[in-house]
Design a protein around this motif. Structure first.
Motif, PDB file in Angstrom:
ATOM      1  N   LYS A 177      32.247  21.169 -36.266  1.00 43.29           N
ATOM      2  CA  LYS A 177      33.695  20.983 -36.429  1.00 43.29           C
ATOM      3  C   LYS A 177      34.316  22.302 -36.905  1.00 43.29           C
ATOM      4  O   LYS A 177      33.646  23.109 -37.542  1.00 43.29           O
ATOM      5  N   VAL A 178      35.608  22.472 -36.625  1.00 42.48           N
ATOM      6  CA  VAL A 178      36.334  23.638 -37.129  1.00 42.48           C
ATOM      7  C   VAL A 178      36.257  23.606 -38.661  1.00 42.48           C
ATOM      8  O   VAL A 178      36.413  22.550 -39.276  1.00 42.48           O
ATOM      9  N   GLY A 179      35.974  24.760 -39.260  1.00 41.64           N
ATOM     10  CA  GLY A 179      35.828  24.847 -40.715  1.00 41.64           C
ATOM     11  C   GLY A 179      34.378  24.817 -41.169  1.00 41.64           C
ATOM     12  O   GLY A 179      34.065  25.185 -42.295  1.00 41.64           O
ATOM     13  N   ASP A 180      33.470  24.362 -40.288  1.00 41.02           N
ATOM     14  CA  ASP A 180      32.041  24.336 -40.615  1.00 41.02           C
ATOM     15  C   ASP A 180      31.496  25.767 -40.671  1.00 41.02           C
ATOM     16  O   ASP A 180      32.124  26.712 -40.190  1.00 41.02           O
ATOM     17  N   THR A 181      30.303  25.871 -41.219  1.00 38.06           N
ATOM     18  CA  THR A 181      29.599  27.147 -41.298  1.00 38.06           C
ATOM     19  C   THR A 181      28.411  27.112 -40.339  1.00 38.06           C
ATOM     20  O   THR A 181      27.718  26.098 -40.249  1.00 38.06           O
ATOM     21  N   ILE A 182      28.204  28.210 -39.628  1.00 40.05           N
ATOM     22  CA  ILE A 182      26.992  28.357 -38.808  1.00 40.05           C
ATOM     23  C   ILE A 182      26.169  29.476 -39.434  1.00 40.05           C
ATOM     24  O   ILE A 182      26.690  30.551 -39.730  1.00 40.05           O
ATOM     25  N   GLU A 183      24.909  29.186 -39.659  1.00 37.73           N
ATOM     26  CA  GLU A 183      23.985  30.223 -40.120  1.00 37.73           C
ATOM     27  C   GLU A 183      23.158  30.646 -38.914  1.00 37.73           C
ATOM     28  O   GLU A 183      22.370  29.865 -38.383  1.00 37.73           O
ATOM     29  N   PHE A 184      23.396  31.874 -38.464  1.00 36.35           N
ATOM     30  CA  PHE A 184      22.631  32.412 -37.347  1.00 36.35           C
ATOM     31  C   PHE A 184      21.381  33.075 -37.889  1.00 36.35           C
ATOM     32  O   PHE A 184      21.450  33.889 -38.802  1.00 36.35           O
ATOM     33  N   ILE A 185      20.236  32.718 -37.316  1.00 36.89           N
ATOM     34  CA  ILE A 185      18.973  33.332 -37.690  1.00 36.89           C
ATOM     35  C   ILE A 185      18.560  34.249 -36.544  1.00 36.89           C
ATOM     36  O   ILE A 185      18.532  33.834 -35.386  1.00 36.89           O
ATOM     37  N   LYS A 186      18.298  35.492 -36.883  1.00 35.82           N
ATOM     38  CA  LYS A 186      17.920  36.486 -35.867  1.00 35.82           C
ATOM     39  C   LYS A 186      16.550  36.126 -35.303  1.00 35.82           C
ATOM     40  O   LYS A 186      15.590  35.963 -36.052  1.00 35.82           O
ATOM     41  N   VAL A 187      16.497  35.975 -33.964  1.00 34.12           N
ATOM     42  CA  VAL A 187      15.230  35.660 -33.308  1.00 34.12           C
ATOM     43  C   VAL A 187      14.846  36.816 -32.378  1.00 34.12           C
ATOM     44  O   VAL A 187      15.713  37.554 -31.934  1.00 34.12           O
ATOM     45  N   PRO A 188      13.554  36.992 -32.107  1.00 33.58           N
ATOM     46  CA  PRO A 188      12.435  36.158 -32.547  1.00 33.58           C
ATOM     47  C   PRO A 188      11.928  36.464 -33.962  1.00 33.58           C
ATOM     48  O   PRO A 188      11.125  35.720 -34.509  1.00 33.58           O
ATOM     49  N   GLU A 189      12.402  37.542 -34.597  1.00 39.09           N
ATOM     50  CA  GLU A 189      11.835  37.981 -35.877  1.00 39.09           C
ATOM     51  C   GLU A 189      12.030  36.972 -37.010  1.00 39.09           C
ATOM     52  O   GLU A 189      11.170  36.821 -37.864  1.00 39.09           O
ATOM     53  N   GLN A 190      13.185  36.317 -37.032  1.00 41.11           N
ATOM     54  CA  GLN A 190      13.550  35.383 -38.112  1.00 41.11           C
ATOM     55  C   GLN A 190      13.499  36.060 -39.486  1.00 41.11           C
ATOM     56  O   GLN A 190      13.108  35.451 -40.473  1.00 41.11           O
ATOM     57  N   ASP A 191      13.907  37.339 -39.516  1.00 38.36           N
ATOM     58  CA  ASP A 191      13.833  38.088 -40.771  1.00 38.36           C
ATOM     59  C   ASP A 191      15.217  38.341 -41.355  1.00 38.36           C
ATOM     60  O   ASP A 191      15.357  39.008 -42.381  1.00 38.36           O
ATOM     61  N   GLU A 192      16.258  37.824 -40.683  1.00 35.39           N
ATOM     62  CA  GLU A 192      17.619  38.073 -41.131  1.00 35.39           C
ATOM     63  C   GLU A 192      18.488  36.881 -40.751  1.00 35.39           C
ATOM     64  O   GLU A 192      18.249  36.241 -39.725  1.00 35.39           O
ATOM     65  N   ALA A 193      19.501  36.607 -41.577  1.00 36.22           N
ATOM     66  CA  ALA A 193      20.429  35.513 -41.279  1.00 36.22           C
ATOM     67  C   ALA A 193      21.829  35.953 -41.660  1.00 36.22           C
ATOM     68  O   ALA A 193      22.010  36.809 -42.524  1.00 36.22           O
ATOM     69  N   LEU A 194      22.813  35.366 -40.979  1.00 33.08           N
ATOM     70  CA  LEU A 194      24.194  35.612 -41.387  1.00 33.08           C
ATOM     71  C   LEU A 194      24.988  34.334 -41.205  1.00 33.08           C
ATOM     72  O   LEU A 194      24.699  33.523 -40.332  1.00 33.08           O
ATOM     73  N   LYS A 195      25.980  34.161 -42.074  1.00 39.68           N
ATOM     74  CA  LYS A 195      26.797  32.953 -42.029  1.00 39.68           C
ATOM     75  C   LYS A 195      28.191  33.299 -41.528  1.00 39.68           C
ATOM     76  O   LYS A 195      28.773  34.303 -41.934  1.00 39.68           O
ATOM     77  N   VAL A 196      28.694  32.444 -40.643  1.00 39.67           N
ATOM     78  CA  VAL A 196      30.037  32.614 -40.101  1.00 39.67           C
ATOM     79  C   VAL A 196      30.793  31.295 -40.244  1.00 39.67           C
ATOM     80  O   VAL A 196      30.180  30.236 -40.372  1.00 39.67           O
ATOM     81  N   GLN A 197      32.110  31.394 -40.196  1.00 42.01           N
ATOM     82  CA  GLN A 197      32.929  30.189 -40.239  1.00 42.01           C
ATOM     83  C   GLN A 197      33.454  29.897 -38.836  1.00 42.01           C
ATOM     84  O   GLN A 197      33.849  30.808 -38.114  1.00 42.01           O
ATOM     85  N   VAL A 198      33.440  28.613 -38.472  1.00 36.66           N
ATOM     86  CA  VAL A 198      33.960  28.182 -37.180  1.00 36.66           C
ATOM     87  C   VAL A 198      35.477  28.063 -37.300  1.00 36.66           C
ATOM     88  O   VAL A 198      35.980  27.306 -38.124  1.00 36.66           O
ATOM     89  N   THR A 199      36.200  28.848 -36.482  1.00 32.47           N
ATOM     90  CA  THR A 199      37.667  28.803 -36.545  1.00 32.47           C
ATOM     91  C   THR A 199      38.270  28.050 -35.365  1.00 32.47           C
ATOM     92  O   THR A 199      39.422  27.633 -35.417  1.00 32.47           O
ATOM     93  N   ASP A 200      37.487  27.880 -34.280  1.00 36.79           N
ATOM     94  CA  ASP A 200      38.004  27.145 -33.122  1.00 36.79           C
ATOM     95  C   ASP A 200      36.848  26.711 -32.241  1.00 36.79           C
ATOM     96  O   ASP A 200      35.790  27.357 -32.224  1.00 36.79           O
ATOM     97  N   LEU A 201      37.034  25.632 -31.525  1.00 39.97           N
ATOM     98  CA  LEU A 201      36.062  25.126 -30.553  1.00 39.97           C
ATOM     99  C   LEU A 201      36.820  24.790 -29.277  1.00 39.97           C
ATOM    100  O   LEU A 201      37.818  24.076 -29.329  1.00 39.97           O
ATOM    101  N   THR A 202      36.347  25.304 -28.143  1.00 45.41           N
ATOM    102  CA  THR A 202      36.976  24.980 -26.868  1.00 45.41           C
ATOM    103  C   THR A 202      35.899  24.549 -25.895  1.00 45.41           C
ATOM    104  O   THR A 202      34.918  25.270 -25.690  1.00 45.41           O
ATOM    105  N   ILE A 203      36.084  23.372 -25.311  1.00 45.24           N
ATOM    106  CA  ILE A 203      35.088  22.810 -24.402  1.00 45.24           C
ATOM    107  C   ILE A 203      35.489  23.116 -22.958  1.00 45.24           C
ATOM    108  O   ILE A 203      36.664  23.020 -22.600  1.00 45.24           O
TER     109      ILE A 203
END
Length: 112
Positions: free
Chosen positions: A35-61
């Protein structure tokens, strides 16, 4: 709510540096929970040694990736200078046309 997703290194870096503003995904069961306002934590693959969090500001299907790419400027994906063919081929190297047909697609606008 926090959603975790894997993301390949070059795209991960692109979000981190503020160039990529829209993440492309199938609109599958997992993505339908976002949903808009949620947080996504992206995990860098394939290493899985880093992550970053972003906020969802819009969704378009969209029904197809092509419809999405016709609607959103390529620079929002950090793909400035790419052709439509390159955009679609690149996406089909990750997802199949069958998956696209089954689920549809979602453009997730994010803020780091």
């Amino acid at each position: 709510m926090i959603h975790q997703m894997g993301l390949y290194g070059e795209y991960f870096q692109s979000i981190k540096e503020g160039r990529k503003k829209v993440e492309v995904r199938l609109y599958d069961e997992k993505r339908r929970k976002i949903k808009v306002g949620d947080t996504i934590e992206f995990i860098k693959v394939p290493e899985q040694d880093e992550a970053l969090k972003v906020q969802v500001t819009d969704l378009t299907i969209y029904a197809t990736f092509q419809a999405m790419y016709e609607d959103i400027p390529f620079e929002d994906f950090d793909c400035e200078g790419w052709t439509m063919e390159e955009m679609i081929e690149g996406t089909y190297s990750i997802y199949t046309p069958e998956q696209e047909q089954k689920w549809g697609t979602v453009a997730i606008t994010i803020k780091y």
